[in-house]
Structures are given as C-alpha cells and as structure tokens.
Design a protein around this motif. Structure first.
Motif, PDB file in Angstrom:
ATOM      1  N   PHE A  65       1.273  -5.557   5.216  1.00 38.72           N
ATOM      2  CA  PHE A  65       2.588  -4.949   5.073  1.00 38.72           C
ATOM      3  C   PHE A  65       3.116  -5.171   3.659  1.00 38.72           C
ATOM      4  N   PHE A  66       3.037  -6.396   3.181  1.00 38.17           N
ATOM      5  CA  PHE A  66       3.519  -6.734   1.847  1.00 38.17           C
ATOM      6  C   PHE A  66       2.733  -5.983   0.781  1.00 38.17           C
ATOM      7  N   TRP A  67       1.406  -6.039   0.868  1.00 42.52           N
ATOM      8  CA  TRP A  67       0.566  -5.469  -0.177  1.00 42.52           C
ATOM      9  C   TRP A  67       0.652  -3.945  -0.196  1.00 42.52           C
ATOM     10  N   TRP A  68       0.525  -3.303   0.962  1.00 40.37           N
ATOM     11  CA  TRP A  68       0.548  -1.844   0.994  1.00 40.37           C
ATOM     12  C   TRP A  68       1.919  -1.280   0.632  1.00 40.37           C
ATOM     13  N   THR A  69       2.980  -1.961   0.995  1.00 40.04           N
ATOM     14  CA  THR A  69       4.303  -1.514   0.570  1.00 40.04           C
ATOM     15  C   THR A  69       4.372  -1.521  -0.950  1.00 40.04           C
ATOM     16  N   GLY A  70       3.954  -2.614  -1.558  1.00 36.11           N
ATOM     17  CA  GLY A  70       3.942  -2.699  -3.018  1.00 36.11           C
ATOM     18  C   GLY A  70       3.038  -1.661  -3.653  1.00 36.11           C
ATOM     19  N   TYR A  71       1.884  -1.452  -3.070  1.00 34.49           N
ATOM     20  CA  TYR A  71       0.929  -0.471  -3.582  1.00 34.49           C
ATOM     21  C   TYR A  71       1.541   0.925  -3.584  1.00 34.49           C
ATOM     22  N   PHE A  72       2.127   1.317  -2.454  1.00 38.09           N
ATOM     23  CA  PHE A  72       2.706   2.657  -2.375  1.00 38.09           C
ATOM     24  C   PHE A  72       3.944   2.796  -3.250  1.00 38.09           C
ATOM     25  N   LEU A  73       4.679   1.713  -3.447  1.00 42.39           N
ATOM     26  CA  LEU A  73       5.832   1.756  -4.343  1.00 42.39           C
ATOM     27  C   LEU A  73       5.410   2.060  -5.777  1.00 42.39           C
ATOM     28  N   THR A  74       4.201   1.669  -6.165  1.00 43.76           N
ATOM     29  CA  THR A  74       3.728   1.947  -7.528  1.00 43.76           C
ATOM     30  C   THR A  74       3.209   3.377  -7.653  1.00 43.76           C
ATOM     31  N   ARG A  75       3.205   4.106  -6.561  1.00 43.08           N
ATOM     32  CA  ARG A  75       2.799   5.510  -6.540  1.00 43.08           C
ATOM     33  C   ARG A  75       3.954   6.336  -5.971  1.00 43.08           C
ATOM     34  N   PRO A  76       4.934   6.623  -6.831  1.00 42.21           N
ATOM     35  CA  PRO A  76       6.172   7.268  -6.365  1.00 42.21           C
ATOM     36  C   PRO A  76       5.960   8.563  -5.583  1.00 42.21           C
ATOM     37  N   LYS A  77       4.978   9.356  -5.941  1.00 40.93           N
ATOM     38  CA  LYS A  77       4.745  10.613  -5.225  1.00 40.93           C
ATOM     39  C   LYS A  77       4.368  10.326  -3.771  1.00 40.93           C
ATOM     40  N   ILE A  78       3.524   9.336  -3.560  1.00 41.70           N
ATOM     41  CA  ILE A  78       3.126   8.969  -2.193  1.00 41.70           C
ATOM     42  C   ILE A  78       4.306   8.335  -1.467  1.00 41.70           C
ATOM     43  N   TRP A  79       4.982   7.393  -2.116  1.00 43.01           N
ATOM     44  CA  TRP A  79       6.131   6.706  -1.503  1.00 43.01           C
ATOM     45  C   TRP A  79       7.192   7.713  -1.072  1.00 43.01           C
ATOM     46  N   ASN A  80       7.506   8.654  -1.965  1.00 46.83           N
ATOM     47  CA  ASN A  80       8.506   9.669  -1.621  1.00 46.83           C
ATOM     48  C   ASN A  80       8.004  10.583  -0.509  1.00 46.83           C
ATOM     49  N   GLY A  81       6.702  10.846  -0.467  1.00 44.77           N
ATOM     50  CA  GLY A  81       6.127  11.639   0.622  1.00 44.77           C
ATOM     51  C   GLY A  81       6.249  10.936   1.959  1.00 44.77           C
ATOM     52  N   ILE A  82       6.067   9.626   1.953  1.00 41.20           N
ATOM     53  CA  ILE A  82       6.220   8.831   3.185  1.00 41.20           C
ATOM     54  C   ILE A  82       7.669   8.943   3.675  1.00 41.20           C
ATOM     55  N   LYS A  83       8.608   8.748   2.767  1.00 41.53           N
ATOM     56  CA  LYS A  83      10.018   8.815   3.147  1.00 41.53           C
ATOM     57  C   LYS A  83      10.433  10.223   3.570  1.00 41.53           C
TER      58      LYS A  83
END
Length: 168
Positions: A65-83
């Motif tokens: 949970f900690f690592w993948w959250t951080g990983y996706f946060l460094t990839r804004p396009k993916i993070w925004n797609g998740i949201k």
C-alpha cells in the motif's frame, strides 16, 4: 451475504479480459502502446481498469500500500486516472482518501525518495501509514460492491469488440 460476495467479484471478472488484453498489447511498456490500448476502452472500462491497477497492487499488504501509492503518485497521469475512475463510479470516499494520502506523501516528502519495494516498513512510517491502510481496506471493500452494482446495472458499458463478452 452470498449475493454481496458475487457482486463484489464482478469487478475482478470484468477486469480479467482487460488485463489480458493489456498484457498482449502493451509488450514493450511504451507510452504509445499504453495509449493505443487505453484509447480502445469505454469510459466504464477505463474506470474499472484504473481502479484495479491500484487496488490489485495496494491491497496486498501495508508495505505494498505504501510503496504503490508512492509509485503512482510519481506518475501523475496514472494517479489522476485512478482518481477519475473512482469519480466515475461515484466512489468519492475513496477518492478523498487518495487526496489525503497525496497530501501526506507531500508533507513527508515520501514520493521524492521512495525506497525500493520491500516486505516491511520502517516502524516510523508504519505508524503513520497504518490508519490510512486500515481505512483503505474498509473503503475499498465497499468500492468493490459499488462497482459490482454498477456493472449489474450497466453491463453494456463493459463490453465492446475489443474485449470478449462476459455473461452474468
């Protein structure tokens, strides 16, 4: 309770052909391959895909949970797609939790120095992240039910020539 379990499992059932198609089409992991794959999906499929991109990785353990959250946060396009996917399913509670996680990671400067993925966490990080992980477990469980109910009500949004038809 049995019916609830079936509804929760629908998202995984409808995600399976998407991930298989992804693995077949996104061979070299290039942005062009990813975009070509993603552009073939309906909005409902995109939302389901992005939910599972996060859920399938982050739900395994607190270190994941900690690592993948951080990983996706460094990839804004993916993070925004998740949201965006969460908002499609009206999963505002989980979307707000991701916003709080984003603020937490920025406050602690965790995204800039994300350690290698491990099976354990530094005790200080563990203490901070545990309440978020526990809340995530409860909320995401409800999200599975909400998404399953959406699929039941709108199965046509998850079927197109690109993905094989699943029957209920």
């Amino acid at each position: 309770m049995e019916a609830s379990m079936d509804v929760k499992g629908l998202s995984a059932t409808y995600f399976e052909p998407l991930i298989q198609a992804y693995k077949a089409q996104v061979v070299h992991q290039t942005p062009e391959e990813y975009q070509a794959f993603y552009s073939q999906l309906t909005e409902a499929q995109k939302s389901l895909f992005m939910f599972h991109v996060y859920y399938n990785h982050a739900s395994k353990s607190m270190p994941d949970f900690f690592w993948w959250t951080g990983y996706f946060l460094t990839r804004p396009k993916i993070w925004n797609g998740i949201k965006k996917g969460l908002m499609f399913f009206e999963e505002y509670t989980l979307e707000r939790l991701l916003d709080r996680l984003e603020e937490l990671y920025k406050r602690h400067h965790w995204t800039g120095k994300l350690p290698g993925k491990t099976d354990s966490l530094d005790p200080k990080i563990s203490t901070i992240i545990q309440p978020y992980f526990l809340k995530y477990g409860c909320i995401s469980n409800k999200s599975l039910e909400t998404i399953g109910e959406y699929i039941l009500g709108h199965p046509e949004e998850f079927v197109n020539p690109f993905v094989e038809k699943k029957t209920l």
